[in-house]
Design a protein around this motif. Structure first.
Motif, short mmCIF file in Angstrom:
data_model
loop_
_atom_site.label_atom_id
_atom_site.label_comp_id
_atom_site.label_asym_id
_atom_site.label_seq_id
_atom_site.Cartn_x
_atom_site.Cartn_y
_atom_site.Cartn_z
N LYS A 54 0.83 -1.20 0.00
CA LYS A 54 0.00 0.00 0.00
C LYS A 54 0.86 1.26 0.00
O LYS A 54 0.49 2.27 -0.60
CB LYS A 54 -0.93 -0.02 1.21
N GLY A 55 2.00 1.19 0.68
CA GLY A 55 2.93 2.32 0.66
C GLY A 55 3.49 2.56 -0.73
O GLY A 55 3.67 3.70 -1.16
N VAL A 56 3.79 1.47 -1.44
CA VAL A 56 4.25 1.58 -2.83
C VAL A 56 3.15 2.22 -3.68
O VAL A 56 3.41 3.11 -4.50
CB VAL A 56 4.64 0.21 -3.39
N ALA A 57 1.92 1.78 -3.48
CA ALA A 57 0.80 2.36 -4.24
C ALA A 57 0.65 3.85 -3.93
O ALA A 57 0.40 4.65 -4.84
CB ALA A 57 -0.48 1.61 -3.89
N ALA A 58 0.82 4.22 -2.67
CA ALA A 58 0.71 5.63 -2.30
C ALA A 58 1.77 6.47 -3.01
O ALA A 58 1.49 7.57 -3.50
CB ALA A 58 0.86 5.78 -0.78
N VAL A 59 2.99 5.94 -3.10
CA VAL A 59 4.06 6.66 -3.77
C VAL A 59 3.79 6.76 -5.26
O VAL A 59 4.04 7.81 -5.89
CB VAL A 59 5.42 5.98 -3.49
N VAL A 60 3.27 5.71 -5.86
CA VAL A 60 2.94 5.74 -7.29
C VAL A 60 1.86 6.80 -7.56
O VAL A 60 1.96 7.58 -8.52
CB VAL A 60 2.47 4.36 -7.77
N ILE A 61 0.85 6.85 -6.71
CA ILE A 61 -0.22 7.86 -6.87
C ILE A 61 0.36 9.26 -6.73
O ILE A 61 0.09 10.16 -7.54
CB ILE A 61 -1.34 7.62 -5.84
N LEU A 62 1.15 9.46 -5.68
CA LEU A 62 1.73 10.78 -5.42
C LEU A 62 2.65 11.21 -6.56
O LEU A 62 2.59 12.35 -7.03
CB LEU A 62 2.51 10.74 -4.10
#
Length: 303
Positions: A54-62
């Protein structure tokens, strides 16, 4: 407009006006908006299982949003790019915050502690004047890399999208990139990407500070002490600054009531320092800033 010209004009604009309170008291600063975006992703995604993913997904979104915004603003023309770049380059605000610590120390140690609280995350209550000074100089060196050299580098390499991306990831790292129970896994991607984005700027900052120093410190000494630092990047500008102004930095400090026994950087340097040494560090920052500006102007004229 040529990217070198945008860099030069943005640096000059930032140095001239800094962060006007009359603007940012009325509208949110872009860094504040980035922080709100990170906080929203944290609240929505940092729950349950699979927190690293989920942290990886957050970084991709950001990162995707940052690149898109940077690309959109760059289409508005050179003036918009200069304005946004000037806002995201932080030389003047850094210098003002660091100088405030020197001013505070000239009144009292307590006033110095109050000022340094604005720029460091460690506990300040028990600091003496030397510890306050070390904290201010360390922050000056590290934030010159993060707030000036890295933004200029990524602006030069990848245009405004690169700059906005860097600032978004750097903001995320400062908020969720900590090794705490809540962020050990969720903040992993933000911390690792921030480390990667700062590899070249941190070493370039150290080289720039070292080249301007008299006498010039040995690069092998800077490299040795940088590798002892808890951060893979922050130790480089810190070690260069310590040797440039001949002081000892780092050493033990307290976070949330827990003592961290970090080694001293340049252990043979002066340890009984105060506002004069903070002034010396600020002078180094401006000398290094001028060199970068000169290179940007020459590139704009010749390339």
């Amino acid at each position: 407009m040529d990217i070198a010209a945008i860099i030069a004009l943005a640096m000059i604009l930032d140095a001239a006006i800094g962060e006007p309170r009359w603007i940012w008291s009325r509208v949110p600063h872009p860094a504040v908006l980035m922080g709100r975006a990170v906080a929203l992703l944290d609240a929505r995604l940092n729950v349950g299982s699979a927190r690293r993913a989920k942290g990886v997904a957050a970084v991709v979104i950001l990162a995707s949003c940052a690149l898109g915004i940077g690309a959109a603003v760059s289409q508005l023309g050179g003036f918009a790019s200069i304005l946004v770049a000037a806002i995201l380059i932080a030389q003047r605000s850094l210098v003002e915050h660091v100088r405030a610590v020197a001013t505070g120390l000239r009144h009292s140690t307590g006033a110095g502690r109050s000022a340094v609280t604005m720029i460091v995350g460690r506990d300040t209550e028990g600091m003496d004047a030397a510890a306050v000074t070390r904290a201010a100089i360390e922050s000056a060196a590290e934030n010159f890399s993060d707030g000036v050299i890295a933004p200029v580098f990524w602006l030069a390499v990848a245009g405004l999208p690169g700059l906005v991306l860097y600032k978004a990831i750097n903001t995320a790292d400062s908020m969720i990139g900590h090794r705490t129970p809540r962020y050990e896994r969720f903040g992993w991607a933000a911390a690792r990407l921030d480390d990667a984005l700062n590899i070249i700027p941190a070493r370039a900052t150290a080289a720039l500070i070292a080249v301007l120093a008299r006498p010039r410190p040995h690069w092998r000494d800077i490299a040795h002490e940088a590798r002892l630092h808890r951060s893979p990047n922050a130790g480089w500008p810190e070690a260069a600054m310590a040797r440039s102004i001949r002081v000892s930095l780092s050493g033990p400090r307290t976070y949330n009531g827990q003592v961290a026994d970090y080694p001293f950087v340049n252990p043979d340097g002066m340890r009984t320092h105060g506002p004069v040494q903070i002034d010396d560090a600020v002078t180094v920052l401006w000398h290094a800033w001028r060199v970068v500006l000169i290179f940007a102007i020459l590139a704009a004229l010749l390339l």
